[in-house]
Design a protein around this motif. Structure first.
Motif, PDB file in Angstrom:
ATOM      1  N   MET A 323      42.152  12.385  -4.511  1.00  0.00           N
ATOM      2  CA  MET A 323      41.410  12.140  -3.265  1.00  0.00           C
ATOM      3  C   MET A 323      41.598  10.731  -2.683  1.00  0.00           C
ATOM      4  SD  MET A 323      40.118  14.886  -2.144  1.00  0.00           S
ATOM      5  CE  MET A 323      38.884  14.374  -0.942  1.00  0.00           C
ATOM      6  N   PRO A 324      41.793   9.678  -3.507  1.00  0.00           N
ATOM      7  CA  PRO A 324      42.031   8.348  -2.910  1.00  0.00           C
ATOM      8  C   PRO A 324      43.275   8.257  -2.033  1.00  0.00           C
ATOM      9  CG  PRO A 324      41.400   8.118  -5.217  1.00  0.00           C
ATOM     10  CD  PRO A 324      41.605   9.585  -4.977  1.00  0.00           C
ATOM     11  N   CYS A 325      44.153   9.281  -2.050  1.00  0.00           N
ATOM     12  CA  CYS A 325      45.360   9.233  -1.203  1.00  0.00           C
ATOM     13  C   CYS A 325      45.085   9.676   0.230  1.00  0.00           C
ATOM     14  CB  CYS A 325      46.474  10.082  -1.810  1.00  0.00           C
ATOM     15  SG  CYS A 325      46.349  11.862  -1.500  1.00  0.00           S
ATOM     16  N   VAL A 326      43.884  10.243   0.502  1.00  0.00           N
ATOM     17  CA  VAL A 326      43.571  10.795   1.828  1.00  0.00           C
ATOM     18  C   VAL A 326      43.675   9.763   2.953  1.00  0.00           C
ATOM     19  CG1 VAL A 326      41.727  11.812   3.253  1.00  0.00           C
ATOM     20  CG2 VAL A 326      42.233  12.758   0.988  1.00  0.00           C
ATOM     21  N   PRO A 327      43.087   8.546   2.824  1.00  0.00           N
ATOM     22  CA  PRO A 327      43.220   7.564   3.918  1.00  0.00           C
ATOM     23  C   PRO A 327      44.669   7.214   4.224  1.00  0.00           C
ATOM     24  CG  PRO A 327      41.536   6.878   2.354  1.00  0.00           C
ATOM     25  CD  PRO A 327      42.237   8.032   1.734  1.00  0.00           C
ATOM     26  N   TYR A 328      45.490   7.090   3.185  1.00  0.00           N
ATOM     27  CA  TYR A 328      46.913   6.784   3.394  1.00  0.00           C
ATOM     28  C   TYR A 328      47.607   7.938   4.121  1.00  0.00           C
ATOM     29  CZ  TYR A 328      45.974   3.301  -0.251  1.00  0.00           C
ATOM     30  OH  TYR A 328      45.452   2.257  -0.983  1.00  0.00           O
ATOM     31  N   MET A 329      47.244   9.158   3.773  1.00  0.00           N
ATOM     32  CA  MET A 329      47.846  10.323   4.415  1.00  0.00           C
ATOM     33  C   MET A 329      47.552  10.321   5.914  1.00  0.00           C
ATOM     34  SD  MET A 329      47.377  14.394   3.539  1.00  0.00           S
ATOM     35  CE  MET A 329      47.886  14.183   1.844  1.00  0.00           C
ATOM     36  N   ARG A 330      46.324  10.016   6.280  1.00  0.00           N
ATOM     37  CA  ARG A 330      45.942  10.012   7.707  1.00  0.00           C
ATOM     38  C   ARG A 330      46.644   8.893   8.470  1.00  0.00           C
ATOM     39  NH1 ARG A 330      39.623  11.647   6.558  1.00  0.00           N
ATOM     40  NH2 ARG A 330      39.941  13.886   6.878  1.00  0.00           N
ATOM     41  N   ILE A 331      46.762   7.737   7.843  1.00  0.00           N
ATOM     42  CA  ILE A 331      47.469   6.622   8.492  1.00  0.00           C
ATOM     43  C   ILE A 331      48.933   6.984   8.729  1.00  0.00           C
ATOM     44  CG2 ILE A 331      48.301   4.255   8.157  1.00  0.00           C
ATOM     45  CD1 ILE A 331      45.645   3.781   6.566  1.00  0.00           C
TER      46      ILE A 331
END
Length: 489
Positions: A323-331
C-alpha cells in the motif's frame, strides 16, 4: 494516391500488430508481476532496482544510437547491419567486464555485500541485448511488426514462468534476475528463427563512421536521459533504504509498464513511417499530429483510471504490504500522461536526422530536472517530494521538446496542447465519476468490478457525445482492419 494509400495501410497494419504485441506483453507481464509481488518482499525489488540502473546505462552504450541510425537511413544495407552488429557485441563484452570489475565498489557504496554476485550475473543481459537491438532495427526498418509480436510474447511467457517458479521455490531476488536474463536470451533465440537475418563476415568502417555521426548524438541523449531517469532511484536507494526504493519502484512500474508499451507501440511504428516522408514537412506534421491525438486519446483514460483505482487495485492484486506504493503510482500516472507529446516531438526530430537538436534538448531538460531534484532532496527531504519534482520536470520538458517543431514543422506547443485537451477533458470527467464509487465503502474487488466497466462506458459515451474526431478515426480504422482480416480468412 496509390502510394499514400499503401503507406497508410502499412502504418495502420503495423500499428495494429504492434498494439497486439504490446498489449499481449503487457497483459502477461502484468500477471507475472502480480504473482512475483505477492511471493517476494519489497526489499528484493529495491535490490534489483539499484543494479538495473547500472545495466540499463550500459545497454545505452551497447545500442549507441546505431539502431535508430539504421532505421533513419534510407540507404542502410545488410553490410551496415552486420558492421553495427560487431560493434554492438564488442561494446557489450567490454562493458560486461567493466561492471564485473565495478561490482565490489557498488556493493560497498550501498552497504549490501550481496550486490557483488548479483551484478556479475545480471550484467550478462548485455550480450543478447546487443543482438536484439540489431534484430529490432531490422524489423522496424521493414515494418514487419507481426514477427516481433511472436518473439515478444514467446519470450515473456518463458521468462515469466522461470521467474515465478524460482520465486515460489524461495530464491528471492534471484528469481527477478533469472526472469530478466531468460527474457533477453529467449527473445534472442526466437528472433533467430523468425527474423531471417544473420550477420555477414563483413565490417565496413567507413559506413560505421557515417552511421555513428548520426548515432553518437542519440547515444549522448539517451545516456543523459537514462541517467537522469534513474537518478531519483539512486538517491532514494542511498538516502533511505531498499524497502522505500522498492515501494517507489513498484509505484512507478505499473504506469510505466502500461504507458511505455502503448506509447512505444505507436512511436516504434511512427519513426520509420516519418523517416519515409522526411522531405515532406506537411505530411510529417499531419502524421505527427495524428500520433499525438490518437495516443493521447488512448493513454489519458488509462492513467486516469489507474490513478483513481490505485488503492483498491494495490490492495487486491499486490496485498496490503504494498500500500505505501499508492502515492508514487498516482504521481507517475500524471507524469506518464505527457509521454505521447514527448515521444512524437522527439521522433519527428530523429526522422528528420536532427540528432543535434535532440541532444541540445536533452541537456536543457536535464539541467532543469537536476535543479528540481536538488531542491526536493535538500528542501523537503521526502521520497514523495522527489517523485513530485519529477512530475514538474516532465511538464516543463513537454514545452521544451515541442519548441523545435514550431519552426521545423510549424506545429507549436499551443496547437499540440489544444489537440490533447478534448481527451484530457473527458478523462477528468470519467475519473471524477468512477472515483465516487469508493465512497460506497465496498470491498476492493467489488469496487474495481464497478469502477472499471463504469469508466469504460462513461469515456466512450462522452467521446460519442462530444464527437471526438480521434475516436471516430480509431473506430473506423479498427473496424476496417477487422473486416479485411475476416475477408482474407
Amino acid at each position: 494516391m496509390g502510394n499514400n494509400e499503401v503507406t497508410k495501410s502499412n502504418i495502420i497494419k503495423s500499428l495494429v500488430y504492434k498494439f497486439i504485441e504490446r498489449c499481449g506483453y503487457q497483459g502477461i507481464a502484468f500477471i507475472v508481476q502480480i504473482i512475483l509481488a505477492r511471493l517476494l518482499d519489497p526489499t528484493d525489488y529495491g535490490v534489483l532496482t539499484i543494479l538495473t540502473i547500472f545495466t540499463t546505462l550500459a545497454q545505452v552504450f551497447v545500442q549507441s544510437g546505431f539502431n535508430t541510425a539504421l532505421i533513419q537511413r534510407k540507404d542502410a544495407t545488410d553490410n551496415d547491419f552486420s558492421s553495427v552488429f560487431y560493434v554492438s557485441i564488442s561494446i557489450a563484452v567490454l562493458l560486461y567486464g567493466v561492471l564485473f570489475a565495478a561490482s565490489p565498489f557498488i556493493a560497498d557504496f550501498y552497504g549490501m555485500p550481496e550486490l557483488k554476485k548479483i551484478m556479475r550475473i545480471l550484467a550478462l543481459i548485455l550480450i543478447p541485448g546487443a543482438f536484439n537491438s540489431i534484430q529490432n532495427a531490422k524489423i522496424a526498418k521493414e515494418m514487419q511488426f507481426k514477427k516481433l509480436m511472436y518473439c515478444t510474447l514467446g519470450a515473456v511467457i518463458i521468462s515469466g514462468t522461470v521467474g515465478i517458479l524460482m520465486a515460489y521455490m524461495g530464491f528471492g531476488v534471484w528469481a527477478l534476475v533469472a526472469q530478466q536474463l531468460s527474457n533477453q536470451v529467449s527473445i534472442c533465440i526466437i528472433m533467430m528463427f523468425v527474423v531471417k537475418w544473420r550477420p555477414k563476415l563483413v565490417f565496413e568502417f567507413d559506413r560505421v563512421k557515417t552511421l555513428f555521426s548520426f548515432g553518437w548524438k542519440l547515444l549522448c541523449s539517451n545516456l543523459i536521459d537514462t541517467l537522469y531517469k534513474d537518478l531519483r532511484s539512486l538517491v532514494i536507494g542511498k538516502k533511505y533504504d531498499s524497502k522505500t526504493l522498492g515501494f517507489y519502484n513498484r509505484g512507478k512500474q505499473f504506469p510505466e509498464l502500461i504507458i511505455n508499451n502503448i506509447n512505444g507501440a505507436v512511436q516504434s511504428v511512427m519513426l520509420p513511417a516519418l523517416a519515409k516522408h522526411q522531405n515532406d514537412k506537411a505530411r510529417m506534421k499531419a502524421m505527427m499530429r495524428r500520433s499525438i491525438v490518437t495516443s493521447s486519446f488512448i493513454i489519458f483514460p488509462i492513467v486516469m483510471g489507474l490513478a483513481v483505482t490505485a488503492e483498491p487495485l494495490v490492495s487486491l492484486i499486490l496485498s496490503d504490504k504494498w500500500m505505501p506504493c499508492v502515492p508514487y503510482m498516482r504521481i507517475y500516472c500524471f507524469t506518464m500522461a505527457f509521454y505521447p507529446i514527448h515521444s512524437a516531438n522527439l521522433q519527428a526530430l530523429n526522422a528528420q536526422g536532427r540528432s543535434d537538436i535532440f541532444l541540445k534538448l536533452e541537456i536543457i531538460k536535464k539541467l532543469f530536472g537536476i535543479i528540481i531534484l536538488l531542491i526536493t532532496v535538500f528542501c523537503f527531504d521526502s521520497p514523495i517530494a522527489i517523485a513530485m519534482g519529477g512530475a514538474v520536470a516532465t511538464l516543463i520538458s513537454c514545452f521544451i521538446n515541442a519548441s523545435p517543431n514550431k519552426i521545423l514543422l510549424e506545429y507549436n506547443y499551443f496547437e499540440q496542447m489544444r489537440d490533447i485537451v478534448p481527451s484530457a477533458g473527458i478523462s477528468l470527467i470519467m475519473g471524477a465519476v468512477t472515483y465516487c464509487v469508493q465512497f460506497l465503502g465496498l470491498a476492493s474487488w467489488l469496487t474495481l468490478l464497478i469502477q472499471i466497466p463504469l469508466g469504460i462506458v462513461v469515456y466512450i459515451v462522452l467521446a460519442e457525445l462530444f464527437r471526438l474526431e480521434c475516436y471516430k478515426y480509431l473506430k473506423t480504422n479498427i473496424l476496417g482492419f477487422l473486416k479485411k482480416r475476416k475477408k482474407s480468412a
